[in-house]
Write a protein that holds these residues in place. Structure first.
Motif, mmCIF file in Angstrom:
data_model
loop_
_atom_site.group_PDB
_atom_site.id
_atom_site.type_symbol
_atom_site.label_atom_id
_atom_site.label_comp_id
_atom_site.label_asym_id
_atom_site.label_seq_id
_atom_site.Cartn_x
_atom_site.Cartn_y
_atom_site.Cartn_z
ATOM 1 N N HIS A 1 3.888 -9.313 -7.178
ATOM 2 C CA HIS A 1 4.069 -8.092 -6.388
ATOM 3 C C HIS A 1 3.121 -7.028 -6.945
ATOM 4 O O HIS A 1 3.207 -6.663 -8.123
ATOM 5 C CB HIS A 1 5.520 -7.617 -6.459
ATOM 6 C CG HIS A 1 6.454 -8.459 -5.659
ATOM 7 N ND1 HIS A 1 7.373 -7.928 -4.772
ATOM 8 C CD2 HIS A 1 6.606 -9.805 -5.584
ATOM 9 C CE1 HIS A 1 8.054 -8.921 -4.201
ATOM 10 N NE2 HIS A 1 7.605 -10.061 -4.684
ATOM 11 N N ILE A 2 2.224 -6.563 -6.078
ATOM 12 C CA ILE A 2 1.156 -5.639 -6.469
ATOM 13 C C ILE A 2 1.249 -4.391 -5.591
ATOM 14 O O ILE A 2 1.433 -4.490 -4.376
ATOM 15 C CB ILE A 2 -0.231 -6.284 -6.264
ATOM 16 C CG1 ILE A 2 -0.360 -7.586 -7.067
ATOM 17 C CG2 ILE A 2 -1.345 -5.308 -6.599
ATOM 18 C CD1 ILE A 2 -0.424 -7.416 -8.546
ATOM 19 N N VAL A 3 1.087 -3.211 -6.199
ATOM 20 C CA VAL A 3 1.048 -1.958 -5.436
ATOM 21 C C VAL A 3 -0.310 -1.300 -5.651
ATOM 22 O O VAL A 3 -0.766 -1.149 -6.790
ATOM 23 C CB VAL A 3 2.171 -0.993 -5.867
ATOM 24 C CG1 VAL A 3 2.000 0.365 -5.175
ATOM 25 C CG2 VAL A 3 3.542 -1.579 -5.534
ATOM 26 N N ALA A 4 -0.968 -0.928 -4.566
ATOM 27 C CA ALA A 4 -2.225 -0.176 -4.627
ATOM 28 C C ALA A 4 -2.013 1.148 -3.905
ATOM 29 O O ALA A 4 -1.517 1.163 -2.765
ATOM 30 C CB ALA A 4 -3.367 -0.956 -3.990
ATOM 31 N N ILE A 5 -2.359 2.237 -4.553
ATOM 32 C CA ILE A 5 -2.172 3.561 -3.950
ATOM 33 C C ILE A 5 -3.376 3.895 -3.077
ATOM 34 O O ILE A 5 -4.501 4.051 -3.575
ATOM 35 C CB ILE A 5 -1.974 4.635 -5.035
ATOM 36 C CG1 ILE A 5 -0.721 4.314 -5.864
ATOM 37 C CG2 ILE A 5 -1.857 6.021 -4.400
ATOM 38 C CD1 ILE A 5 -0.525 5.219 -7.061
ATOM 39 N N ALA A 6 -3.145 3.950 -1.770
ATOM 40 C CA ALA A 6 -4.183 4.373 -0.812
ATOM 41 C C ALA A 6 -4.206 5.898 -0.863
ATOM 42 O O ALA A 6 -3.418 6.564 -0.199
ATOM 43 C CB ALA A 6 -3.850 3.864 0.585
ATOM 44 N N SER A 7 -5.108 6.447 -1.651
ATOM 45 C CA SER A 7 -4.953 7.830 -2.102
ATOM 46 C C SER A 7 -5.552 8.897 -1.198
ATOM 47 O O SER A 7 -5.274 10.079 -1.387
ATOM 48 C CB SER A 7 -5.543 7.980 -3.512
ATOM 49 O OG SER A 7 -6.873 7.529 -3.551
ATOM 50 N N LEU B 1 0.842 -1.196 0.000
ATOM 51 C CA LEU B 1 0.000 0.000 0.000
ATOM 52 C C LEU B 1 0.874 1.241 0.000
ATOM 53 O O LEU B 1 1.714 1.427 0.895
ATOM 54 C CB LEU B 1 -0.905 0.021 1.234
ATOM 55 C CG LEU B 1 -1.821 -1.194 1.439
ATOM 56 C CD1 LEU B 1 -2.565 -1.061 2.763
ATOM 57 C CD2 LEU B 1 -2.798 -1.340 0.285
ATOM 58 N N LYS B 2 0.710 2.074 -1.012
ATOM 59 C CA LYS B 2 1.396 3.373 -1.040
ATOM 60 C C LYS B 2 0.538 4.342 -0.242
ATOM 61 O O LYS B 2 -0.560 4.729 -0.650
ATOM 62 C CB LYS B 2 1.564 3.833 -2.487
ATOM 63 C CG LYS B 2 2.246 5.192 -2.635
ATOM 64 C CD LYS B 2 3.643 5.212 -2.029
ATOM 65 C CE LYS B 2 4.336 6.538 -2.359
ATOM 66 N NZ LYS B 2 5.546 6.726 -1.523
ATOM 67 N N ARG B 3 1.045 4.751 0.926
ATOM 68 C CA ARG B 3 0.230 5.375 1.955
ATOM 69 C C ARG B 3 0.063 6.894 1.770
ATOM 70 O O ARG B 3 0.467 7.697 2.624
ATOM 71 C CB ARG B 3 0.815 5.053 3.326
ATOM 72 C CG ARG B 3 0.862 3.563 3.670
ATOM 73 C CD ARG B 3 -0.533 2.988 3.838
ATOM 74 N NE ARG B 3 -1.310 3.731 4.813
ATOM 75 C CZ ARG B 3 -1.191 3.599 6.125
ATOM 76 N NH1 ARG B 3 -0.336 2.716 6.624
ATOM 77 N NH2 ARG B 3 -1.937 4.312 6.950
ATOM 78 N N GLU B 4 -0.602 7.293 0.698
ATOM 79 C CA GLU B 4 -0.865 8.715 0.495
ATOM 80 C C GLU B 4 -1.894 9.270 1.477
ATOM 81 O O GLU B 4 -2.067 10.484 1.589
ATOM 82 C CB GLU B 4 -1.305 8.968 -0.941
ATOM 83 C CG GLU B 4 -0.186 8.867 -1.947
ATOM 84 C CD GLU B 4 0.919 9.878 -1.672
ATOM 85 O OE1 GLU B 4 0.688 11.086 -1.850
ATOM 86 O OE2 GLU B 4 2.010 9.453 -1.252
#
Length: 505
Positions: free
Chosen positions: A301-307, A41-44
């Motif tokens: 490997h998966i990245v989801a942006i928590a926007s 999770l990309k923690r924006e």
């Protein structure tokens, strides 16, 4: 003809870190284990304004000329972009006028004012606010800061892609971005595709606001007549010209998800991080789950942006109610049972050890009863098997899990008056929240005392609160009290409650 911007150069030189944080790329332990992939999770949601929007807003304003900055800036927004512009203006020491619809919740108005923004309330919709903002831009010689369709805004959002690749050196199968106007996904895609072209860029939209999906399918920008507002941070009727151009070149696929899937994704992130995303902020996670399921992915490997995490508190009840449905861990059924003592107990016996999450019933007909019930399941296939099993036991059932009216309205309206429910007593019970509690109640209830009303909903606590109506003749008063004492559950007599008299008796 003007050459298109060099986005790699613009992103590498973007000015965002005076106000924005380089947010972490967190491994989602629980979600990864459930999906059999490695999800990050990309923690924006951890930005100072709880959204990625601060990046694009500040980069746009930091690249303005001193003369333009001195005159001030203006934007139209009822959400995260408004806070990003206000905070950026505060940092740069310039005037910021934020035009918001009259219907904007006060908490959002106060948040913008707290950061020094001059709030102007205009119109009933974003379109009205946008029109008024463009008029003020001309009359007051302000600079308009677009929420997505501007190269400097796109480049600011693109720094997220730069940070993802810097934090994760190993190959990434796909990066998932929420899509409203397209600024986020355009910036991320423009950077990532030039450095790691094998990494897929997947956009995610709500099913009632799929402007980019339709535009890419048609090959031109589509204007939606209306959009749903649950994921209001991404509720855009038409994507930007520049964002559409970039998405057409770089985006591999679009995923559309419904509100139940968004609610489930909010819960998933909460279970891994104890943070609560806003609906638009959870779109990427919902899309990643759907994509993994659709393509049967494992060990990727998966990245989801928590926007974003600017959640309206009053939405949490809806989110909690629908998350289990979105996870396909709850089925909602309408079941017909004979209207005679013992039928309810037989129904529960057929369900066996399955956890009942909700039960709504009101006596209405002497021949048959219709009950609204929620049951815990492991997947959608189990729902079909459950319906088939009930049918075999002469308990006709209809699957309402995908019936929006049933989930949104009918579940709260089951009930009403029952003129034929004579000698009815109404009691409120506290059941221990464990399998067998309901059967214990039914086993202790005399077979000639008919249950005429039943309402229960699991709220995830240690105790379940249950409302029960029972037809008990006056001569059985002592026996009924013995039943209550023997049961051992906390209870309260509500027979004289005025709301019962007004709406149910």
């Amino acid at each position: 003809m003007t050459a298109p911007p060099d986005y790699l150069k613009k992103i590498l030189n973007a000015q965002v870190y005076d106000v924005a944080e380089e947010t972490p790329l967190d491994f989602a332990t629980n979600l990864s284990a459930r999906t059999h992939n490695r999800i990050f999770l990309k923690r924006e949601d951890m930005q100072p304004v709880f959204s990625f929007k601060i990046r694009g807003a500040y980069n746009k304003m930091a690249n303005l000329s001193p003369q333009a900055l001195k005159r001030g800036v203006i934007c139209a927004s009822a959400g995260n972009h408004a806070q990003g512009v206000a905070m950026s203006a505060q940092k740069l020491g310039v005037r910021a006028v934020i035009v918001m619809p009259v219907s904007t919740p006060q908490i959002k108005v106060d948040a913008v004012r707290a950061r020094g923004g001059e709030v102007v309330l205009a119109g009933d919709s974003f379109s009205d606010a946008y029109t008024h903002a463009k008029e003020l831009e001309q009359s007051e010689q302000l600079t308009f800061v677009h929420p997505f369709d501007d190269p400097d805004v796109i480049a600011g959002q693109g720094t997220i892609g730069m940070e993802i690749l810097r934090a994760h050196a190993r190959p990434i199968h796909a990066i998932f971005c929420c899509v409203g106007g397209g600024g986020l996904i355009a910036g991320v895609a423009a950077y990532v595709k030039q450095l790691r072209p094998d990494t897929k860029i997947i956009g995610v939209e709500a099913e009632d606001a799929e402007a980019m999906t339709r535009s890419l399918e048609r090959g031109e920008r589509v204007l939606l007549e209306q959009v749903g507002l649950f994921a209001d941070g991404a509720a855009v009727k038409q994507v930007g010209e520049e964002t559409f151009r970039l998405c057409r070149d770089y985006v591999d696929e679009m995923i559309v998800v419904d509100n139940d899937a968004i609610c489930a994704a909010i819960k998933d992130v909460f279970e891994d991080t104890r943070s609560i995303l806003e609906p638009a902020g959870a779109l990427a996670v919902a899309g990643a789950k759907e994509y993994i399921k659709r393509h049967k992915l494992r060990d990727k490997h998966i990245v989801a942006i928590a926007s974003g995490a600017n959640m309206n508190f009053d939405r949490l009840r809806f989110v909690a109610e629908r998350a289990e449905l979105g996870e396909q861990r709850e089925a909602v059924l309408a079941v017909t049972i004979p209207e005679r003592p013992g039928s309810f107990k037989k129904f529960c016996a057929v369900l066996g050890n399955r956890n009942i999450t909700e039960f709504n019933y009101r006596y209405a007909d002497a021949a048959e009863a219709h009950i609204f019930v929620g049951v815990t399941v492991h997947n959608r296939g189990e729902v079909a098997r459950l319906v088939e099993m009930l049918e075999r036991h002469e308990l006709p059932a209809i699957d309402l899990t995908d019936n929006e009216m049933a989930k949104t309205h009918v579940r709260y309206m089951v009930g009403g008056r029952a003129p034929k429910a004579t000698n009815e007593l109404l009691y409120r019970f506290v059941f221990p929240e464990r399998p067998g509690a309901l059967m214990n109640f039914l086993s202790n209830l005399r077979s000639d005392w008919n249950i005429s009303l039943f309402h229960y909903r699991n709220h995830g606590s240690d105790f379940g609160r249950v409302l029960v109506g029972m037809q008990v003749p006056p001569e059985d008063k002592i026996a009924f009290q013995d039943f209550l004492d023997r049961l051992g559950y906390q209870y309260a007599d509500e027979t004289l409650n005025p709301t019962y008299r007004m709406f149910l008796a």
